[in-house]
Design a protein around this motif. Structure first.
Motif, PDB file in Angstrom:
ATOM      1  N   LEU A  68       7.628  -4.332  -6.424  1.00 47.99           N
ATOM      2  CA  LEU A  68       7.423  -4.229  -7.873  1.00 47.99           C
ATOM      3  C   LEU A  68       8.414  -3.286  -8.556  1.00 47.99           C
ATOM      4  O   LEU A  68       8.309  -3.042  -9.753  1.00 47.99           O
ATOM      5  N   GLY A  69       9.388  -2.785  -7.799  1.00 47.71           N
ATOM      6  CA  GLY A  69      10.402  -1.910  -8.389  1.00 47.71           C
ATOM      7  C   GLY A  69       9.908  -0.478  -8.526  1.00 47.71           C
ATOM      8  O   GLY A  69       8.732  -0.179  -8.295  1.00 47.71           O
ATOM      9  N   ALA A  70      10.836   0.406  -8.931  1.00 46.98           N
ATOM     10  CA  ALA A  70      10.530   1.844  -8.974  1.00 46.98           C
ATOM     11  C   ALA A  70      10.321   2.350 -10.396  1.00 46.98           C
ATOM     12  O   ALA A  70      10.112   3.537 -10.607  1.00 46.98           O
ATOM     13  N   GLU A  71      10.372   1.457 -11.380  1.00 41.89           N
ATOM     14  CA  GLU A  71      10.350   1.912 -12.780  1.00 41.89           C
ATOM     15  C   GLU A  71       8.970   2.380 -13.218  1.00 41.89           C
ATOM     16  O   GLU A  71       8.844   3.334 -13.986  1.00 41.89           O
ATOM     17  N   ARG A  72       7.918   1.706 -12.757  1.00 35.14           N
ATOM     18  CA  ARG A  72       6.584   2.023 -13.252  1.00 35.14           C
ATOM     19  C   ARG A  72       5.855   3.013 -12.327  1.00 35.14           C
ATOM     20  O   ARG A  72       6.094   3.040 -11.119  1.00 35.14           O
ATOM     21  N   THR A  73       4.974   3.788 -12.912  1.00 34.01           N
ATOM     22  CA  THR A  73       4.217   4.780 -12.134  1.00 34.01           C
ATOM     23  C   THR A  73       3.036   4.095 -11.433  1.00 34.01           C
ATOM     24  O   THR A  73       2.638   2.983 -11.803  1.00 34.01           O
ATOM     25  N   LEU A  74       2.464   4.804 -10.459  1.00 32.68           N
ATOM     26  CA  LEU A  74       1.260   4.289  -9.801  1.00 32.68           C
ATOM     27  C   LEU A  74       0.145   4.084 -10.823  1.00 32.68           C
ATOM     28  O   LEU A  74      -0.611   3.121 -10.746  1.00 32.68           O
ATOM     29  N   LEU A  84      -2.063  -1.257  -3.914  1.00 34.88           N
ATOM     30  CA  LEU A  84      -3.059  -0.202  -3.717  1.00 34.88           C
ATOM     31  C   LEU A  84      -2.324   1.111  -3.433  1.00 34.88           C
ATOM     32  O   LEU A  84      -1.220   1.086  -2.877  1.00 34.88           O
ATOM     33  N   PRO A  85      -2.931   2.250  -3.764  1.00 40.71           N
ATOM     34  CA  PRO A  85      -2.306   3.533  -3.402  1.00 40.71           C
ATOM     35  C   PRO A  85      -2.461   3.784  -1.910  1.00 40.71           C
ATOM     36  O   PRO A  85      -3.255   3.111  -1.243  1.00 40.71           O
ATOM     37  N   HIS A  86      -1.715   4.758  -1.393  1.00 42.06           N
ATOM     38  CA  HIS A  86      -1.886   5.068   0.023  1.00 42.06           C
ATOM     39  C   HIS A  86      -3.255   5.715   0.228  1.00 42.06           C
ATOM     40  O   HIS A  86      -3.622   6.637  -0.502  1.00 42.06           O
ATOM     41  N   PRO A  87      -4.028   5.236   1.218  1.00 42.91           N
ATOM     42  CA  PRO A  87      -5.380   5.772   1.415  1.00 42.91           C
ATOM     43  C   PRO A  87      -5.433   7.032   2.264  1.00 42.91           C
ATOM     44  O   PRO A  87      -6.519   7.504   2.600  1.00 42.91           O
ATOM     45  N   SER A  88      -4.274   7.591   2.610  1.00 39.82           N
ATOM     46  CA  SER A  88      -4.249   8.768   3.479  1.00 39.82           C
ATOM     47  C   SER A  88      -4.996   9.948   2.867  1.00 39.82           C
ATOM     48  O   SER A  88      -4.951  10.178   1.655  1.00 39.82           O
ATOM     49  N   ALA A 123      -4.046  12.845   3.125  1.00 44.59           N
ATOM     50  CA  ALA A 123      -3.021  13.782   2.651  1.00 44.59           C
ATOM     51  C   ALA A 123      -2.645  13.507   1.191  1.00 44.59           C
ATOM     52  O   ALA A 123      -1.992  14.327   0.553  1.00 44.59           O
ATOM     53  N   SER A 124      -3.053  12.358   0.676  1.00 47.82           N
ATOM     54  CA  SER A 124      -2.747  12.018  -0.717  1.00 47.82           C
ATOM     55  C   SER A 124      -3.898  12.431  -1.616  1.00 47.82           C
ATOM     56  O   SER A 124      -5.063  12.179  -1.311  1.00 47.82           O
ATOM     57  N   ARG A 125      -3.549  13.059  -2.744  1.00 51.01           N
ATOM     58  CA  ARG A 125      -4.611  13.445  -3.690  1.00 51.01           C
ATOM     59  C   ARG A 125      -4.843  12.358  -4.738  1.00 51.01           C
ATOM     60  O   ARG A 125      -5.840  12.362  -5.434  1.00 51.01           O
ATOM     61  N   TRP A 126      -3.889  11.449  -4.847  1.00 47.38           N
ATOM     62  CA  TRP A 126      -3.906  10.474  -5.951  1.00 47.38           C
ATOM     63  C   TRP A 126      -5.238   9.737  -6.027  1.00 47.38           C
ATOM     64  O   TRP A 126      -5.836   9.605  -7.091  1.00 47.38           O
ATOM     65  N   HIS A 127      -5.704   9.225  -4.878  1.00 47.55           N
ATOM     66  CA  HIS A 127      -6.910   8.392  -4.906  1.00 47.55           C
ATOM     67  C   HIS A 127      -8.188   9.216  -5.074  1.00 47.55           C
ATOM     68  O   HIS A 127      -9.276   8.665  -5.191  1.00 47.55           O
ATOM     69  N   GLN A 128      -8.032  10.551  -5.082  1.00 51.10           N
ATOM     70  CA  GLN A 128      -9.225  11.398  -5.228  1.00 51.10           C
ATOM     71  C   GLN A 128      -9.494  11.759  -6.691  1.00 51.10           C
ATOM     72  O   GLN A 128     -10.532  12.338  -7.011  1.00 51.10           O
ATOM     73  N   ILE A 129      -8.545  11.447  -7.565  1.00 50.24           N
ATOM     74  CA  ILE A 129      -8.688  11.774  -8.992  1.00 50.24           C
ATOM     75  C   ILE A 129      -9.566  10.711  -9.668  1.00 50.24           C
ATOM     76  O   ILE A 129      -9.386   9.509  -9.429  1.00 50.24           O
ATOM     77  N   ILE A 172       0.850  -1.201   0.000  1.00 50.25           N
ATOM     78  CA  ILE A 172       0.000   0.000   0.000  1.00 50.25           C
ATOM     79  C   ILE A 172       0.881   1.246   0.000  1.00 50.25           C
ATOM     80  O   ILE A 172       1.616   1.494   0.960  1.00 50.25           O
ATOM     81  N   GLY A 173       0.810   2.020  -1.072  1.00 52.87           N
ATOM     82  CA  GLY A 173       1.607   3.249  -1.185  1.00 52.87           C
ATOM     83  C   GLY A 173       2.935   2.968  -1.873  1.00 52.87           C
ATOM     84  O   GLY A 173       3.417   1.844  -1.954  1.00 52.87           O
ATOM     85  N   ARG A 174       3.506   4.086  -2.371  1.00 56.22           N
ATOM     86  CA  ARG A 174       4.694   4.035  -3.231  1.00 56.22           C
ATOM     87  C   ARG A 174       5.861   3.221  -2.629  1.00 56.22           C
ATOM     88  O   ARG A 174       6.460   2.393  -3.289  1.00 56.22           O
ATOM     89  N   LEU A 175       6.168   3.481  -1.362  1.00 63.00           N
ATOM     90  CA  LEU A 175       7.352   2.853  -0.760  1.00 63.00           C
ATOM     91  C   LEU A 175       7.208   1.329  -0.723  1.00 63.00           C
ATOM     92  O   LEU A 175       8.134   0.597  -1.099  1.00 63.00           O
TER      93      LEU A 175
END
Ligand code: SF4
Length: 212
Positions: free
Chosen positions: A146-152, A170-174, A176-182, A137-140
């Motif tokens: 899965l490595g750092a080459e591909r984007t979320l 899954l993306p981070h559900p925080s 503070a993150s805008r990613w999951h709101q798009i 869950i989340g980038r880190l």
């Protein structure tokens, strides 16, 4: 290692993680104890970045707003929060609260050194629990598997299989993150939830067949 030995080592590992102060000794601000929760018999493991302050206060991973959103997603996959928390396994790349980030929005991202100091714990959790489905869950956490080459955008909504182990990020559900709101990303999350639902039904067919 037989089951009894694995259980003993698992219990000892939980104590070792809670007692660990390696990052503090290396000069990093973290707030122990380590926050992990779950059973040796778990088939599903969630792996976040690091606990936040509310996780430390509650003594459980993904508490408060992040946990609410995470379990909304998992709920759509048919997974009940109480059941999941009491039978599966929840951990993080680094196990102690790393403090707030410098800009004040969100928590500090643990440094590479902290990740390396904590790595052996996650390695052993994975070895002992031996889950069939990992949800980073989340980038880190995603980069760890899965490595750092591909984007979320490229990764969320996909799955990978490695010798019987499924990985569904899954993306981070925080909040503070805008990613999951798009809007487009919500569709990616729906696709990820459907993949998790499919693996859940395979791993727990009886439970998944009960109408709730
Ligand atoms: S984050 Fe990991 S390595 Fe660092 S003090 Fe906590 S348990 Fe130890």
């Amino acid at each position: 290692m037989n089951l009894n030995q694995r259980q003993k080592r698992f219990n000892a590992l939980q104590k070792e993680m809670r007692a660990c102060r390696a990052c503090l000794q290396a000069g990093y601000f973290v707030q122990p104890p380590a926050i992990t929760k779950g059973r040796l018999s778990a088939k599903i493991m969630t792996i976040g970045q690091a606990p936040g302050i509310t996780e430390v206060e509650a003594g459980r991973p993904f508490n408060a707003g992040s946990g609410k959103r995470l379990f909304q997603w998992l709920g759509k996959a048919g997974i009940d929060e109480d059941w999941f928390r009491s039978t599966q396994y929840m951990t993080a790349v680094t196990k102690c609260f790393p403090g707030k980030g410098k800009n004040g929005s969100g928590d500090r991202v643990p440094s590479r050194t902290e990740q390396d100091l904590c790595r052996h714990f996650l390695d052993e959790e994975l070895k002992l629990v031996n889950p069939k489905l990992i949800i980073p869950i989340g980038r880190l956490a995603i980069e760890r598997f899965l490595g750092a080459e591909r984007t979320l955008e490229e990764l969320i909504g996909t799955e990978e299989e490695r010798e019987g182990l499924w990985i569904v990020p899954l993306p981070h559900p925080s909040g503070a993150s805008r990613w999951h709101q798009i809007a487009e990303n919500r569709e990616r999350i729906d696709a990820a939830v459907e993949l998790i639902a499919r693996r859940y039904r395979q791993l727990f067919p009886k439970r998944a067949s009960i109408k709730r």
